[in-house]
Design an enzyme around this catalytic site. Structure first.
Site, PDB file in Angstrom:
ATOM      1  N   ASP A   1      38.990  51.737  36.882  1.00  0.00           N
ATOM      2  CA  ASP A   1      38.161  51.762  38.092  1.00  0.00           C
ATOM      3  C   ASP A   1      36.720  51.833  37.604  1.00  0.00           C
ATOM      4  O   ASP A   1      36.311  52.835  36.989  1.00  0.00           O
ATOM      5  CB  ASP A   1      38.506  52.979  38.958  1.00  0.00           C
ATOM      6  CG  ASP A   1      37.713  52.989  40.265  1.00  0.00           C
ATOM      7  OD1 ASP A   1      36.675  52.303  40.344  1.00  0.00           O
ATOM      8  OD2 ASP A   1      38.141  53.691  41.200  1.00  0.00           O
TER       9      ASP A   1
ATOM     10  N   LYS B   1      26.558  47.855  30.186  1.00  0.00           N
ATOM     11  CA  LYS B   1      25.997  48.866  29.275  1.00  0.00           C
ATOM     12  C   LYS B   1      26.999  49.255  28.179  1.00  0.00           C
ATOM     13  O   LYS B   1      26.656  49.308  26.996  1.00  0.00           O
ATOM     14  CB  LYS B   1      25.601  50.101  30.082  1.00  0.00           C
ATOM     15  CG  LYS B   1      25.013  51.243  29.262  1.00  0.00           C
ATOM     16  CD  LYS B   1      24.552  52.367  30.185  1.00  0.00           C
ATOM     17  CE  LYS B   1      24.132  53.601  29.433  1.00  0.00           C
ATOM     18  NZ  LYS B   1      22.935  53.419  28.627  1.00  0.00           N
TER      19      LYS B   1
ATOM     20  N   SER C   1      27.328  37.418  41.234  1.00  0.00           N
ATOM     21  CA  SER C   1      26.553  37.771  42.438  1.00  0.00           C
ATOM     22  C   SER C   1      27.234  37.104  43.635  1.00  0.00           C
ATOM     23  O   SER C   1      28.408  37.320  43.881  1.00  0.00           O
ATOM     24  CB  SER C   1      25.090  37.364  42.270  1.00  0.00           C
ATOM     25  OG  SER C   1      24.963  35.968  42.082  1.00  0.00           O
TER      26      SER C   1
ATOM     27  N   VAL D   1      34.342  31.172  49.130  1.00  0.00           N
ATOM     28  CA  VAL D   1      35.570  30.729  48.472  1.00  0.00           C
ATOM     29  C   VAL D   1      36.746  31.001  49.402  1.00  0.00           C
ATOM     30  O   VAL D   1      36.766  31.996  50.122  1.00  0.00           O
ATOM     31  CB  VAL D   1      35.752  31.514  47.149  1.00  0.00           C
ATOM     32  CG1 VAL D   1      37.082  31.167  46.494  1.00  0.00           C
ATOM     33  CG2 VAL D   1      34.592  31.222  46.209  1.00  0.00           C
TER      34      VAL D   1
HETATM   35  N1  LIG Z   1      35.415  35.085  47.541  1.00  0.00           N
HETATM   36  C1  LIG Z   1      34.221  34.707  47.963  1.00  0.00           C
HETATM   37  O1  LIG Z   1      34.062  33.968  48.961  1.00  0.00           O
HETATM   38  C2  LIG Z   1      32.978  35.151  47.224  1.00  0.00           C
HETATM   39  C3  LIG Z   1      31.732  34.649  47.629  1.00  0.00           C
HETATM   40  C4  LIG Z   1      30.590  35.069  46.941  1.00  0.00           C
HETATM   41  C5  LIG Z   1      30.717  35.982  45.908  1.00  0.00           C
HETATM   42  N2  LIG Z   1      31.953  36.454  45.553  1.00  0.00           N
HETATM   43  C6  LIG Z   1      32.024  37.417  44.473  1.00  0.00           C
HETATM   44  O2  LIG Z   1      32.930  36.953  43.490  1.00  0.00           O
HETATM   45  C7  LIG Z   1      33.605  38.069  42.881  1.00  0.00           C
HETATM   46  C8  LIG Z   1      35.106  37.866  42.967  1.00  0.00           C
HETATM   47  O3  LIG Z   1      35.469  37.735  44.329  1.00  0.00           O
HETATM   48  P1  LIG Z   1      36.994  37.386  44.729  1.00  0.00           P
HETATM   49  O4  LIG Z   1      36.977  36.922  46.141  1.00  0.00           O
HETATM   50  O5  LIG Z   1      37.596  36.524  43.686  1.00  0.00           O
HETATM   51  O6  LIG Z   1      37.606  38.871  44.698  1.00  0.00           O
HETATM   52  P2  LIG Z   1      39.112  39.398  44.805  1.00  0.00           P
HETATM   53  O7  LIG Z   1      40.106  38.294  44.817  1.00  0.00           O
HETATM   54  O8  LIG Z   1      39.137  40.402  45.915  1.00  0.00           O
HETATM   55  O9  LIG Z   1      39.272  40.167  43.402  1.00  0.00           O
HETATM   56  C9  LIG Z   1      38.501  41.290  43.147  1.00  0.00           C
HETATM   57  C10 LIG Z   1      38.996  41.949  41.878  1.00  0.00           C
HETATM   58  O10 LIG Z   1      38.232  43.132  41.661  1.00  0.00           O
HETATM   59  C11 LIG Z   1      39.121  44.215  41.383  1.00  0.00           C
HETATM   60  N3  LIG Z   1      38.433  45.441  41.762  1.00  0.00           N
HETATM   61  C12 LIG Z   1      37.932  45.788  42.970  1.00  0.00           C
HETATM   62  N4  LIG Z   1      37.337  46.986  42.902  1.00  0.00           N
HETATM   63  C13 LIG Z   1      37.444  47.407  41.614  1.00  0.00           C
HETATM   64  C14 LIG Z   1      37.041  48.574  40.927  1.00  0.00           C
HETATM   65  N5  LIG Z   1      36.386  49.580  41.538  1.00  0.00           N
HETATM   66  N6  LIG Z   1      37.318  48.679  39.604  1.00  0.00           N
HETATM   67  C15 LIG Z   1      37.971  47.677  38.965  1.00  0.00           C
HETATM   68  N7  LIG Z   1      38.394  46.553  39.562  1.00  0.00           N
HETATM   69  C16 LIG Z   1      38.127  46.419  40.883  1.00  0.00           C
HETATM   70  C17 LIG Z   1      40.377  43.869  42.210  1.00  0.00           C
HETATM   71  O11 LIG Z   1      41.568  44.486  41.770  1.00  0.00           O
HETATM   72  P3  LIG Z   1      42.042  45.951  42.254  1.00  0.00           P
HETATM   73  O12 LIG Z   1      42.010  45.951  43.748  1.00  0.00           O
HETATM   74  O13 LIG Z   1      43.407  46.107  41.673  1.00  0.00           O
HETATM   75  O14 LIG Z   1      41.087  46.920  41.649  1.00  0.00           O
HETATM   76  C18 LIG Z   1      40.470  42.366  41.920  1.00  0.00           C
HETATM   77  O15 LIG Z   1      41.023  42.146  40.642  1.00  0.00           O
HETATM   78  C19 LIG Z   1      33.098  39.320  43.629  1.00  0.00           C
HETATM   79  O16 LIG Z   1      32.028  39.881  42.907  1.00  0.00           O
HETATM   80  C20 LIG Z   1      32.609  38.751  44.946  1.00  0.00           C
HETATM   81  O17 LIG Z   1      31.627  39.578  45.549  1.00  0.00           O
HETATM   82  C21 LIG Z   1      33.093  36.053  46.182  1.00  0.00           C
END
Ligand SMILES: NC(=O)c1ccc[n+]([C@@H]2O[C@H](COP(=O)([O-])OP(=O)(O)OC[C@H]3O[C@@H](n4cnc5c(N)ncnc54)[C@H](OP(=O)(O)O)[C@@H]3O)[C@@H](O)[C@H]2O)c1
Length: 233
Positions: free
Chosen positions: A58, A115, A131, A176
């Protein structure tokens, strides 16, 4: 391209991070995926196959981040793709504690990762933070997302000059078609698709290609790669 490399993807159990892990494996790397849920990690590892290992972490817990990297050992590239629980309300309605918790996980989480990764990264290595298009554009209900994403890009640029020759870059995804759409936002995001020049949301694999490029390009640092299907409003 990534033969004999070790790539760590924090947030690699789903979405964009999972796609980064899959592409890094295909490029010949050994991959570590990390996140909070052991179940999600093991399912992801089974789907990925190959030279992948899992670590529970985490990123809100600094000591856990320190111990995580000690356990991973020397490695070449870090991708941080954490998506926290995001408050879906508007600025005036959001609970400040919930907003702070989201900012803590995404921005300070990436700060902690960058870091504490440095001492374990090989000298030619790189860090890629994530981002999002709200860093540059405004959407109703996205004030905290805009703030955390803009802060992430600024952090990456700032530390790129301090920890060179380790390279630090940011990928800025557009909208996405996610595995885990944000509650209260999925409909809003889907309605944006017809207004995009490419007339659709992005795929995680299309975003992941930018991370692979940044791992490999030895003259990119302090930069932001935007992969957003041409978002103009
Ligand atoms: N999807 C979009 O449309 C979009 C658009 C712009 C930017 N982004 C950015 O792209 C990145 C990925 O997005 P995504 O949609 O692919 O996300 P996602 O499918 O929800 O995956 C997020 C990942 O982060 C992990 N996670 C969440 N909180 C955590 C914590 N405190 N410690 C460790 N792991 C943690 C989750 O696993 P666990 O729950 O098991 O911890 C999961 O593996 C993010 O930074 C998001 O803000 C996404």
């Amino acid at each position: 391209m990534l033969k004999n490399s070790k790539v760590v993807v924090v947030g690699g159990s789903s979405g964009i991070g999972f796609a980064v892990a899959r592409q890094a494996l295909a490029a010949g790397a050994e991959v570590v995926i990390a996140s909070r849920s052991p179940d999600k990690l093991h399912t992801a590892a089974q789907q990925l196959g190959g030279r992948v290992s899992v670590q529970q972490i985490d990123v809100s817990d600094e000591q856990a981040v320190i111990e995580f990297f000690a356990c991973v050992g020397p490695f070449d590239h870090l991708a941080a793709t954490i998506k926290p629980q995001l408050p879906s309300g508007k600025f005036l309605d959001n609970d400040v504690a919930a907003v702070c918790a989201a900012f803590d996980a995404k921005f300070w989480g990436q700060y902690r990762l960058a870091k504490h990764a440095v001492r374990h990264l090989r000298p030619h290595g790189s860090i890629v933070l994530t981002s999002g298009v709200a860093a540059q554009r405004s959407y109703p209900g996205y004030s905290i997302v805009s703030a955390m994403n803009a802060a992430t890009e600024a952090l990456a640029r700032a530390i790129a000059i301090e920890i060179a020759p380790i390279r630090v870059n940011t990928v800025c995804p557009g909208f996405v078609d996610a595995d885990t759409p944000i509650a209260g936002r999925a409909d809003y995001v889907r309605k944006l698709a017809p207004n995009l020049p490419l007339n659709r949301l992005g795929a995680a694999d299309e975003i992941a290609e930018a991370y692979l490029y940044l791992f490999g390009n030895t003259y990119s640092t302090g930069s932001v790669i935007v992969v957003d299907g041409g978002v103009t409003c």
